[in-house]
Design a protein around this motif. Sequence first.
Motif, PDB file in Angstrom:
ATOM      1  N   HIS A  19       0.860  -1.181   0.000  1.00  0.00           N
ATOM      2  CA  HIS A  19       0.000   0.000   0.000  1.00  0.00           C
ATOM      3  C   HIS A  19       0.900   1.236   0.000  1.00  0.00           C
ATOM      4  O   HIS A  19       1.862   1.303   0.754  1.00  0.00           O
ATOM      5  CB  HIS A  19      -0.902  -0.004   1.233  1.00  0.00           C
ATOM      6  CG  HIS A  19      -2.013   0.981   1.126  1.00  0.00           C
ATOM      7  ND1 HIS A  19      -1.817   2.306   0.896  1.00  0.00           N
ATOM      8  CD2 HIS A  19      -3.358   0.820   1.198  1.00  0.00           C
ATOM      9  CE1 HIS A  19      -2.969   2.930   0.846  1.00  0.00           C
ATOM     10  NE2 HIS A  19      -3.923   2.041   1.026  1.00  0.00           N
ATOM     11  N   SER A  53      -0.435  10.316 -12.542  1.00  0.00           N
ATOM     12  CA  SER A  53      -1.034   9.575 -11.424  1.00  0.00           C
ATOM     13  C   SER A  53      -0.940  10.304 -10.085  1.00  0.00           C
ATOM     14  O   SER A  53      -1.398   9.775  -9.082  1.00  0.00           O
ATOM     15  CB  SER A  53      -0.392   8.191 -11.306  1.00  0.00           C
ATOM     16  OG  SER A  53       0.930   8.273 -10.832  1.00  0.00           O
ATOM     17  N   SER A 106      -2.917  13.397  -3.661  1.00  0.00           N
ATOM     18  CA  SER A 106      -3.745  12.232  -3.943  1.00  0.00           C
ATOM     19  C   SER A 106      -3.343  11.632  -5.283  1.00  0.00           C
ATOM     20  O   SER A 106      -2.615  12.254  -6.057  1.00  0.00           O
ATOM     21  CB  SER A 106      -5.226  12.606  -3.955  1.00  0.00           C
ATOM     22  OG  SER A 106      -5.478  13.554  -4.978  1.00  0.00           O
ATOM     23  N   GLY A 107      -3.835  10.435  -5.533  1.00  0.00           N
ATOM     24  CA  GLY A 107      -3.545   9.782  -6.801  1.00  0.00           C
ATOM     25  C   GLY A 107      -3.577   8.281  -6.660  1.00  0.00           C
ATOM     26  O   GLY A 107      -4.265   7.741  -5.795  1.00  0.00           O
ATOM     27  N   PHE A 108      -2.807   7.623  -7.511  1.00  0.00           N
ATOM     28  CA  PHE A 108      -2.777   6.170  -7.506  1.00  0.00           C
ATOM     29  C   PHE A 108      -1.413   5.695  -7.987  1.00  0.00           C
ATOM     30  O   PHE A 108      -0.728   6.387  -8.731  1.00  0.00           O
ATOM     31  CB  PHE A 108      -3.877   5.590  -8.408  1.00  0.00           C
ATOM     32  CG  PHE A 108      -3.798   6.078  -9.831  1.00  0.00           C
ATOM     33  CD1 PHE A 108      -3.083   5.371 -10.788  1.00  0.00           C
ATOM     34  CD2 PHE A 108      -4.433   7.249 -10.206  1.00  0.00           C
ATOM     35  CE1 PHE A 108      -3.013   5.831 -12.093  1.00  0.00           C
ATOM     36  CE2 PHE A 108      -4.366   7.708 -11.519  1.00  0.00           C
ATOM     37  CZ  PHE A 108      -3.653   6.998 -12.463  1.00  0.00           C
ATOM     38  N   THR A 109      -1.039   4.524  -7.506  1.00  0.00           N
ATOM     39  CA  THR A 109       0.197   3.908  -7.987  1.00  0.00           C
ATOM     40  C   THR A 109      -0.127   3.147  -9.261  1.00  0.00           C
ATOM     41  O   THR A 109      -1.251   2.687  -9.463  1.00  0.00           O
ATOM     42  CB  THR A 109       0.805   2.956  -6.940  1.00  0.00           C
ATOM     43  OG1 THR A 109      -0.140   1.935  -6.642  1.00  0.00           O
ATOM     44  CG2 THR A 109       1.199   3.704  -5.683  1.00  0.00           C
ATOM     45  N   LYS A 117      -2.787   1.091  -6.389  1.00  0.00           N
ATOM     46  CA  LYS A 117      -3.532   1.432  -5.172  1.00  0.00           C
ATOM     47  C   LYS A 117      -3.699   2.943  -5.104  1.00  0.00           C
ATOM     48  O   LYS A 117      -2.821   3.701  -5.501  1.00  0.00           O
ATOM     49  CB  LYS A 117      -2.772   0.974  -3.924  1.00  0.00           C
ATOM     50  CG  LYS A 117      -2.389  -0.484  -3.898  1.00  0.00           C
ATOM     51  CD  LYS A 117      -3.473  -1.314  -3.340  1.00  0.00           C
ATOM     52  CE  LYS A 117      -2.950  -2.754  -3.219  1.00  0.00           C
ATOM     53  NZ  LYS A 117      -3.903  -3.671  -2.832  1.00  0.00           N
ATOM     54  N   ASP A 118      -4.829   3.390  -4.574  1.00  0.00           N
ATOM     55  CA  ASP A 118      -5.091   4.814  -4.381  1.00  0.00           C
ATOM     56  C   ASP A 118      -4.404   5.311  -3.118  1.00  0.00           C
ATOM     57  O   ASP A 118      -4.198   4.551  -2.164  1.00  0.00           O
ATOM     58  CB  ASP A 118      -6.589   5.075  -4.252  1.00  0.00           C
ATOM     59  CG  ASP A 118      -7.343   4.786  -5.539  1.00  0.00           C
ATOM     60  OD1 ASP A 118      -6.718   4.788  -6.611  1.00  0.00           O
ATOM     61  OD2 ASP A 118      -8.565   4.563  -5.459  1.00  0.00           O
ATOM     62  N   PHE A 119      -4.071   6.610  -3.103  1.00  0.00           N
ATOM     63  CA  PHE A 119      -3.554   7.242  -1.891  1.00  0.00           C
ATOM     64  C   PHE A 119      -4.138   8.640  -1.772  1.00  0.00           C
ATOM     65  O   PHE A 119      -4.533   9.262  -2.755  1.00  0.00           O
ATOM     66  CB  PHE A 119      -2.014   7.272  -1.858  1.00  0.00           C
ATOM     67  CG  PHE A 119      -1.389   7.992  -3.022  1.00  0.00           C
ATOM     68  CD1 PHE A 119      -1.179   9.362  -2.980  1.00  0.00           C
ATOM     69  CD2 PHE A 119      -0.992   7.301  -4.150  1.00  0.00           C
ATOM     70  CE1 PHE A 119      -0.593  10.025  -4.045  1.00  0.00           C
ATOM     71  CE2 PHE A 119      -0.405   7.946  -5.216  1.00  0.00           C
ATOM     72  CZ  PHE A 119      -0.203   9.319  -5.165  1.00  0.00           C
ATOM     73  N   TYR A 120      -4.218   9.120  -0.532  1.00  0.00           N
ATOM     74  CA  TYR A 120      -4.770  10.448  -0.244  1.00  0.00           C
ATOM     75  C   TYR A 120      -4.218  10.915   1.097  1.00  0.00           C
ATOM     76  O   TYR A 120      -4.226  10.154   2.066  1.00  0.00           O
ATOM     77  CB  TYR A 120      -6.303  10.402  -0.178  1.00  0.00           C
ATOM     78  CG  TYR A 120      -6.932  11.713   0.214  1.00  0.00           C
ATOM     79  CD1 TYR A 120      -7.256  12.659  -0.737  1.00  0.00           C
ATOM     80  CD2 TYR A 120      -7.185  12.002   1.550  1.00  0.00           C
ATOM     81  CE1 TYR A 120      -7.826  13.871  -0.379  1.00  0.00           C
ATOM     82  CE2 TYR A 120      -7.757  13.205   1.921  1.00  0.00           C
ATOM     83  CZ  TYR A 120      -8.078  14.132   0.951  1.00  0.00           C
ATOM     84  OH  TYR A 120      -8.628  15.331   1.316  1.00  0.00           O
TER      85      TYR A 120
END
Length: 128
Positions: A19, A53, A106-109, A117-120
Amino acid sequence: MKYLIYILILIVSGCAGTHPTVLPEKNNLKVATVNHKYRDVIDLKGGAVNESSVSVSITPNGSGLVWDPEEVKYGFGGEDGINKDYHRIIITGIPKKSGDYSVTVSGFTLGTMHSGKDFYKKYKIKIK
């Protein structure tokens, strides 16, 4: 039978990606001072990211702060160039007015061997 169980464990563990982590873990960036240079760094760990991304916003507008990815110089085959590293977000500028501001990352890998996976993460910057 044991052989089959080991194979299944190996296959399932291969599908579990890491993650992404946005650092620093705390929710506040360094305190800034009006009319003084400011610089802080946000690191993205645990996955591949690129320009499309990753999204960063600094609100409200007009703070005097901007963001850019870290620029990494390289030389290859007699030619020099610069790569932008979106794993390292640099917040810089000269704050114009005091107040509480926020930086949202924010964004995604990108999916490689594992699905993305998304991150914020939302940070606060206090400008004095």
